[in-house]
Write a protein that holds these residues in place. Structure first.
Motif, PDB file in Angstrom:
ATOM      1  N   ALA A  55      11.496  -7.917   0.512  1.00  0.00           N
ATOM      2  CA  ALA A  55      10.898  -9.240   0.714  1.00  0.00           C
ATOM      3  C   ALA A  55       9.411  -9.127   1.004  1.00  0.00           C
ATOM      4  N   LEU A  56       9.026  -8.177   1.873  1.00  0.00           N
ATOM      5  CA  LEU A  56       7.608  -8.010   2.194  1.00  0.00           C
ATOM      6  C   LEU A  56       6.830  -7.521   0.978  1.00  0.00           C
ATOM      7  N   ALA A  57       7.406  -6.593   0.226  1.00  0.00           N
ATOM      8  CA  ALA A  57       6.739  -6.088  -0.974  1.00  0.00           C
ATOM      9  C   ALA A  57       6.476  -7.225  -1.958  1.00  0.00           C
ATOM     10  N   GLU A  58       7.454  -8.110  -2.119  1.00  0.00           N
ATOM     11  CA  GLU A  58       7.281  -9.249  -3.022  1.00  0.00           C
ATOM     12  C   GLU A  58       6.175 -10.172  -2.520  1.00  0.00           C
ATOM     13  N   GLN A  59       6.162 -10.474  -1.214  1.00  0.00           N
ATOM     14  CA  GLN A  59       5.124 -11.333  -0.646  1.00  0.00           C
ATOM     15  C   GLN A  59       3.736 -10.713  -0.792  1.00  0.00           C
ATOM     16  N   ALA A  60       3.665  -9.389  -0.648  1.00  0.00           N
ATOM     17  CA  ALA A  60       2.383  -8.700  -0.709  1.00  0.00           C
ATOM     18  C   ALA A  60       1.932  -8.429  -2.139  1.00  0.00           C
ATOM     19  N   GLY A  61       2.840  -8.539  -3.096  1.00  0.00           N
ATOM     20  CA  GLY A  61       2.490  -8.267  -4.480  1.00  0.00           C
ATOM     21  C   GLY A  61       2.386  -6.784  -4.781  1.00  0.00           C
ATOM     22  N   VAL A  62       3.162  -5.972  -4.066  1.00  0.00           N
ATOM     23  CA  VAL A  62       3.210  -4.534  -4.313  1.00  0.00           C
ATOM     24  C   VAL A  62       4.667  -4.158  -4.575  1.00  0.00           C
ATOM     25  N   SER A  63       4.867  -2.959  -5.097  1.00  0.00           N
ATOM     26  CA  SER A  63       6.241  -2.527  -5.347  1.00  0.00           C
ATOM     27  C   SER A  63       6.902  -2.115  -4.036  1.00  0.00           C
ATOM     28  N   LYS A  64       8.215  -2.138  -4.031  1.00  0.00           N
ATOM     29  CA  LYS A  64       8.968  -1.715  -2.847  1.00  0.00           C
ATOM     30  C   LYS A  64       8.669  -0.259  -2.543  1.00  0.00           C
ATOM     31  N   ARG A  65       8.525   0.567  -3.574  1.00  0.00           N
ATOM     32  CA  ARG A  65       8.223   1.983  -3.384  1.00  0.00           C
ATOM     33  C   ARG A  65       6.854   2.164  -2.721  1.00  0.00           C
ATOM     34  N   THR A  66       5.871   1.334  -3.092  1.00  0.00           N
ATOM     35  CA  THR A  66       4.549   1.395  -2.455  1.00  0.00           C
ATOM     36  C   THR A  66       4.667   1.080  -0.973  1.00  0.00           C
ATOM     37  N   LEU A  67       5.450   0.059  -0.637  1.00  0.00           N
ATOM     38  CA  LEU A  67       5.653  -0.284   0.769  1.00  0.00           C
ATOM     39  C   LEU A  67       6.367   0.849   1.503  1.00  0.00           C
ATOM     40  N   GLU A  68       7.345   1.454   0.857  1.00  0.00           N
ATOM     41  CA  GLU A  68       8.036   2.602   1.473  1.00  0.00           C
ATOM     42  C   GLU A  68       7.048   3.720   1.767  1.00  0.00           C
ATOM     43  N   ARG A  69       6.159   3.984   0.837  1.00  0.00           N
ATOM     44  CA  ARG A  69       5.149   5.037   1.029  1.00  0.00           C
ATOM     45  C   ARG A  69       4.198   4.681   2.170  1.00  0.00           C
ATOM     46  N   LEU A  70       3.781   3.425   2.228  1.00  0.00           N
ATOM     47  CA  LEU A  70       2.912   2.991   3.320  1.00  0.00           C
ATOM     48  C   LEU A  70       3.587   3.203   4.669  1.00  0.00           C
ATOM     49  N   GLU A  71       4.828   2.772   4.770  1.00  0.00           N
ATOM     50  CA  GLU A  71       5.534   2.857   6.039  1.00  0.00           C
ATOM     51  C   GLU A  71       5.841   4.296   6.440  1.00  0.00           C
ATOM     52  N   SER A  72       5.954   5.188   5.465  1.00  0.00           N
ATOM     53  CA  SER A  72       6.242   6.585   5.790  1.00  0.00           C
ATOM     54  C   SER A  72       4.959   7.383   6.041  1.00  0.00           C
ATOM     55  N   GLY A  73       3.794   6.799   5.735  1.00  0.00           N
ATOM     56  CA  GLY A  73       2.529   7.480   5.961  1.00  0.00           C
ATOM     57  C   GLY A  73       2.141   8.437   4.858  1.00  0.00           C
ATOM     58  N   GLU A  74       2.711   8.266   3.665  1.00  0.00           N
ATOM     59  CA  GLU A  74       2.351   9.130   2.547  1.00  0.00           C
ATOM     60  C   GLU A  74       0.890   8.905   2.165  1.00  0.00           C
ATOM     61  N   VAL A  75       0.264   9.941   1.691  1.00  0.00           N
ATOM     62  CA  VAL A  75      -1.174   9.910   1.432  1.00  0.00           C
ATOM     63  C   VAL A  75      -1.543   9.154   0.166  1.00  0.00           C
ATOM     64  N   ALA A  76      -0.741   9.187  -0.878  1.00  0.00           N
ATOM     65  CA  ALA A  76      -1.098   8.642  -2.185  1.00  0.00           C
ATOM     66  C   ALA A  76      -0.942   7.121  -2.237  1.00  0.00           C
ATOM     67  N   ILE A  77      -1.654   6.420  -1.380  1.00  0.00           N
ATOM     68  CA  ILE A  77      -1.588   4.961  -1.333  1.00  0.00           C
ATOM     69  C   ILE A  77      -3.000   4.408  -1.482  1.00  0.00           C
ATOM     70  N   GLN A  78      -3.133   3.352  -2.270  1.00  0.00           N
ATOM     71  CA  GLN A  78      -4.438   2.711  -2.415  1.00  0.00           C
ATOM     72  C   GLN A  78      -4.695   1.817  -1.211  1.00  0.00           C
ATOM     73  N   LEU A  79      -5.934   1.768  -0.804  1.00  0.00           N
ATOM     74  CA  LEU A  79      -6.313   0.930   0.321  1.00  0.00           C
ATOM     75  C   LEU A  79      -6.033  -0.545   0.035  1.00  0.00           C
ATOM     76  N   SER A  80      -6.145  -0.942  -1.223  1.00  0.00           N
ATOM     77  CA  SER A  80      -5.873  -2.337  -1.571  1.00  0.00           C
ATOM     78  C   SER A  80      -4.414  -2.700  -1.297  1.00  0.00           C
ATOM     79  N   SER A  81      -3.499  -1.766  -1.479  1.00  0.00           N
ATOM     80  CA  SER A  81      -2.095  -2.020  -1.166  1.00  0.00           C
ATOM     81  C   SER A  81      -1.914  -2.228   0.330  1.00  0.00           C
ATOM     82  N   PHE A  82      -2.616  -1.427   1.124  1.00  0.00           N
ATOM     83  CA  PHE A  82      -2.562  -1.570   2.577  1.00  0.00           C
ATOM     84  C   PHE A  82      -3.059  -2.961   2.986  1.00  0.00           C
ATOM     85  N   VAL A  83      -4.157  -3.395   2.395  1.00  0.00           N
ATOM     86  CA  VAL A  83      -4.724  -4.703   2.722  1.00  0.00           C
ATOM     87  C   VAL A  83      -3.758  -5.819   2.312  1.00  0.00           C
ATOM     88  N   ARG A  84      -3.121  -5.694   1.153  1.00  0.00           N
ATOM     89  CA  ARG A  84      -2.173  -6.716   0.701  1.00  0.00           C
ATOM     90  C   ARG A  84      -0.991  -6.849   1.661  1.00  0.00           C
TER      91      ARG A  84
END
Length: 122
Positions: free
Chosen positions: A33-62
């Motif tokens: 649900a959050l990934a859809e609201q933010a306009g990012v993929s669920k996998r991107t959100l999973e990576r953000l929440e796990s602290g993986e390095v390969a994330i764009q700053l724009s995804s974090f801002v979204r």
């Protein structure tokens, strides 16, 4: 955990991710649900929440925007404030470029070698 200069980059990313996950769970949102609201993929959100390095700053801002945290991003990198002396020199003008000189070097052009000072003969 407080984010301090002693933490590694990985530890800081993991802490930020954990905070995002806690905020999401506090609002009773699923990752999908959050990934859809933010306009990012669920996998991107999973990576953000796990602290993986390969994330764009724009995804974090979204994701922060979707969680209503954008106003707090101002605390992440505060706007620089000139010193009181610099404020007096600027008097409403915004600084356009760096001088290239060290901040501690406050001598004027007349202070070079061979310049006259009080107590010395001419």
């Amino acid at each position: 955990m407080n984010i301090t200069a002693q933490l590694t980059d990985t530890a800081i990313l993991q802490e930020l991710g954990a905070r995002l996950a806690a905020t999401r769970l506090g609002r009773n949102l699923t990752q999908a649900a959050l990934a859809e609201q933010a306009g990012v993929s669920k996998r991107t959100l999973e990576r953000l929440e796990s602290g993986e390095v390969a994330i764009q700053l724009s995804s974090f801002v979204r994701v922060c925007r979707a969680l209503g945290l954008t106003e707090r991003l101002d605390l992440l990198v505060p706007e620089p404030v000139p010193s009181p002396l610099a404020q007096m020199k600027l008097r409403g003008r915004q600084r356009q470029r760096a001088s290239g000189k060290q901040a501690a070097d406050t001598r004027g052009a007349a202070d070079g070698p061979g310049s006259w000072t009080w107590g010395e003969p001419k």
